[in-house]
Design a protein around this motif. Structure first.
Motif, PDB file in Angstrom:
ATOM      1  N   ASP A  22       2.459  42.662  -0.101  1.00  0.00           N
ATOM      2  CA  ASP A  22       2.098  43.903   0.605  1.00  0.00           C
ATOM      3  C   ASP A  22       0.620  44.285   0.528  1.00  0.00           C
ATOM      4  O   ASP A  22       0.216  45.275   1.115  1.00  0.00           O
ATOM      5  CB  ASP A  22       2.920  45.109   0.093  1.00  0.00           C
ATOM      6  CG  ASP A  22       3.924  45.539   1.130  1.00  0.00           C
ATOM      7  OD1 ASP A  22       4.193  44.742   2.049  1.00  0.00           O
ATOM      8  OD2 ASP A  22       4.426  46.674   1.027  1.00  0.00           O
ATOM      9  N   THR A  26      -1.039  38.477   4.657  1.00  0.00           N
ATOM     10  CA  THR A  26      -0.675  38.008   6.002  1.00  0.00           C
ATOM     11  C   THR A  26      -1.636  38.581   7.041  1.00  0.00           C
ATOM     12  O   THR A  26      -2.149  37.858   7.899  1.00  0.00           O
ATOM     13  CB  THR A  26       0.763  38.442   6.344  1.00  0.00           C
ATOM     14  OG1 THR A  26       1.608  38.031   5.273  1.00  0.00           O
ATOM     15  CG2 THR A  26       1.242  37.820   7.630  1.00  0.00           C
ATOM     16  N   THR A  27      -1.890  39.879   6.949  1.00  0.00           N
ATOM     17  CA  THR A  27      -2.776  40.521   7.927  1.00  0.00           C
ATOM     18  C   THR A  27      -4.179  39.926   7.838  1.00  0.00           C
ATOM     19  O   THR A  27      -4.802  39.625   8.856  1.00  0.00           O
ATOM     20  CB  THR A  27      -2.819  42.046   7.671  1.00  0.00           C
ATOM     21  OG1 THR A  27      -1.482  42.527   7.548  1.00  0.00           O
ATOM     22  CG2 THR A  27      -3.517  42.770   8.808  1.00  0.00           C
TER      23      THR A  27
HETATM   24  P1  GDP Z   1       1.334  40.642   2.466  1.00  0.00           P
HETATM   25  O1  GDP Z   1       2.699  40.910   1.927  1.00  0.00           O
HETATM   26  O2  GDP Z   1       0.302  40.636   1.385  1.00  0.00           O
HETATM   27  O3  GDP Z   1       1.256  39.455   3.343  1.00  0.00           O
HETATM   28  O4  GDP Z   1       0.947  41.934   3.319  1.00  0.00           O
HETATM   29  P2  GDP Z   1       0.917  42.180   4.889  1.00  0.00           P
HETATM   30  O5  GDP Z   1      -0.308  41.597   5.480  1.00  0.00           O
HETATM   31  O6  GDP Z   1       2.228  41.820   5.493  1.00  0.00           O
HETATM   32  O7  GDP Z   1       0.732  43.756   4.919  1.00  0.00           O
HETATM   33  C1  GDP Z   1       1.691  44.630   4.383  1.00  0.00           C
HETATM   34  C2  GDP Z   1       1.655  45.946   5.154  1.00  0.00           C
HETATM   35  O8  GDP Z   1       0.391  46.558   4.988  1.00  0.00           O
HETATM   36  C3  GDP Z   1       1.841  45.736   6.653  1.00  0.00           C
HETATM   37  O9  GDP Z   1       2.590  46.824   7.148  1.00  0.00           O
HETATM   38  C4  GDP Z   1       0.408  45.791   7.190  1.00  0.00           C
HETATM   39  O10 GDP Z   1       0.352  46.247   8.520  1.00  0.00           O
HETATM   40  C5  GDP Z   1      -0.247  46.771   6.249  1.00  0.00           C
HETATM   41  N1  GDP Z   1      -1.688  46.504   6.107  1.00  0.00           N
HETATM   42  C6  GDP Z   1      -2.315  45.324   5.896  1.00  0.00           C
HETATM   43  N2  GDP Z   1      -3.648  45.499   5.827  1.00  0.00           N
HETATM   44  C7  GDP Z   1      -3.866  46.827   5.980  1.00  0.00           C
HETATM   45  C8  GDP Z   1      -5.051  47.621   6.014  1.00  0.00           C
HETATM   46  O11 GDP Z   1      -6.173  47.168   5.895  1.00  0.00           O
HETATM   47  N3  GDP Z   1      -4.853  48.967   6.198  1.00  0.00           N
HETATM   48  C9  GDP Z   1      -3.616  49.526   6.347  1.00  0.00           C
HETATM   49  N4  GDP Z   1      -3.547  50.839   6.519  1.00  0.00           N
HETATM   50  N5  GDP Z   1      -2.500  48.784   6.328  1.00  0.00           N
HETATM   51  C10 GDP Z   1      -2.614  47.464   6.160  1.00  0.00           C
END
Ligand code: GDP
Length: 416
Positions: A22, A26-27
């Motif tokens: 989270d 991924t983002t």
């Molecule tokens: P992972 O589990 O590390 O791969 O995390 P994800 O990339 O799936 O992100 C988890 C959640 O955080 C998702 O709902 C994203 O849209 C959100 N998210 C990721 N980066 C940011 C950011 O820079 N700002 C905000 N507000 N949300 C983010």
């Protein structure tokens, strides 16, 4: 037609992106693929539009990047992103991926800071001495606080951070970064997830004193880690131009003495291009890391060292088995030395069996590229291997080597 891939190894970065679930791994990866999709491959336009369309389609269908290694291009450098599982259950997989990458970006949540899984992966990376940078993400979120996260990086990771950027604005008003190396501001004015370029401006007046203070910290921290910088600093103070500073930061990062700290919000596309620049500037190429040491098959005592060169005998480590919906079983390998060619017969030096290499692919975000042969330092997916498992070494049959074996299950790493 299948191509031969031989690359200037100094322009290759094999990196992992690691994070607590989270935090935004991924983002961040998707944004990286978005920007590199509109970037240029050496000498040719890299089908930017196609990549972006594909990303949009994939996102609509809710599919994320699943390849164990994805190749992309940024400013004439080839970046291979190796998937590093973020979930603690995949500890063994994390160790396997850490084994084949040369550097990593640790992504932290700008609100939560350093979380338990990040600590676990960080310690695993310590074990393999993987040079690392940190990206403090999600600074747009309510409660996002760069300086607090920085405190948790010092307290929980026992690392020596080298702060290269400061945030401009906070939470919903986070608009950009102060670049302490170039001493300017990089500002994204728009609210967009489509990606836009930043504007380079003067450091905002209300941050001027803070920027000077943190620039001093940057140079002092760097001087502690780098004798050449210390010598000049003691004599003349901070007289460093940008290339000199970048070269010293690169040396200290590769030596695993310092961890550069960057910040932004991947979701809002602020800070991602400077992050890519930093991957190129500060993380090692396959030439910057120690050459690999293996041993003779059936004799652990006779060590064999292999240089990252196409002229050496082949040695390659299988690190991941995956099933592709179209291709079937794919085995991801890192080539450490020599050349891996489609159709060639190699020796699996771990189990003593001959193997025939089927097709060889470089995996991209939107397509796979069939290649005829690939050189040292590269990461590719191989089809057609029958008896090869993760951790096995593919080797020149006349010059066999077993690369450092990993013992599984991996040792339990304690979380404080
Ligand atoms: P992972 O589990 O590390 O791969 O995390 P994800 O990339 O799936 O992100 C988890 C959640 O955080 C998702 O709902 C994203 O849209 C959100 N998210 C990721 N980066 C940011 C950011 O820079 N700002 C905000 N507000 N949300 C983010």
């Amino acid at each position: 037609m299948a191509v031969d891939i031989t690359t200037d190894l100094s322009a290759v970065r094999n990196i992992g992106i690691m994070a607590h679930i989270d935090a935004g791994k991924t983002t961040t990866t998707e944004r990286i693929l978005f920007y590199t999709g509109i970037s240029y491959k050496i000498g040719e336009v890299h089908e930017g539009a196609a990549t972006m369309d594909w990303m949009e389609q994939e996102q609509e269908r809710g599919i994320t990047i699943t390849s164990a290694a994805t190749t992309c291009w940024w400013k004439k450098h080839q970046i291979n992103i190796i998937d590093t599982p973020g979930h603690v259950d995949f500890t063994v997989e994390v160790e396997r991926s850490l084994r084949v990458l040369d550097g990593a970006v640790a992504v932290f949540d700008g609100v939560a800071g350093v979380e338990p899984q990040s600590m676990t992966v960080w310690r695993q990376a310590n074990k393999y001495k993987v040079p690392r940078m940190c990206f403090v993400n999600k600074l747009d979120r309510t409660g996002g606080d760069f300086y607090r996260v920085l405190d948790t990086i010092v307290a929980k990771l026992n690392s020596t951070p080298l702060v290269l950027q400061l945030p401009i604005g906070a939470e919903a008003d986070f608009i950009g970064i102060v670049d302490l190396v170039e001493m300017n501001a990089k500002v994204w004015r728009g609210e967009t997830q489509q990606g836009e370029d930043y504007v380079v401006e003067e450091i905002p007046a209300d941050l001027a004193d803070k920027a000077v203070e943190w620039r001093e910290k940057l140079v002092e921290t760097l001087a502690e880690a780098d004798d050449a910088i210390m010598e000049v600093y003691l004599e003349e103070g901070d007289v460093f131009d940008v290339p000199t500073l970048k070269a010293a930061i690169r040396r200290a990062t590769i030596a695993d003495k310092l961890n550069p700290i960057l910040c932004g919000t991947a979701f809002k596309n602020k800070g991602v291009q400077p992050l890519l620049d930093a991957v190129i500037d500060y993380l090692p190429s396959p030439l910057d890391v120690d050459s690999i040491v293996g041993h003779k098959p059936n004799n652990d005592e006779i060590e064999i060292e292999r240089q990252p060169s196409d002229d050496e005998p082949l040695s390659a480590l299988a690190f991941k088995i995956a099933t592709d919906p179209h291709l079937g079983k794919l085995i991801y390998v890192r080539v450490y030395s020599g050349k891996l060619a489609a159709g060639a017969t190699v020796l699996n030096a771990t189990n003593g069996r001959k193997e025939r290499i089927g097709k060889v692919y470089q995996m991209h975000a939107n397509k796979r590229e069939e290649i005829a042969s690939v050189g040292a330092g590269q990461i590719v997916a191989v089809m057609g291997l029958k008896d090869t498992k993760t951790g096995h070494t593919l080797s020149d049959p006349t010059n066999p080597v077993v690369l450092e074996s990993m013992t599984f299950p991996a040792p339990v790493i304690e979380v404080a």
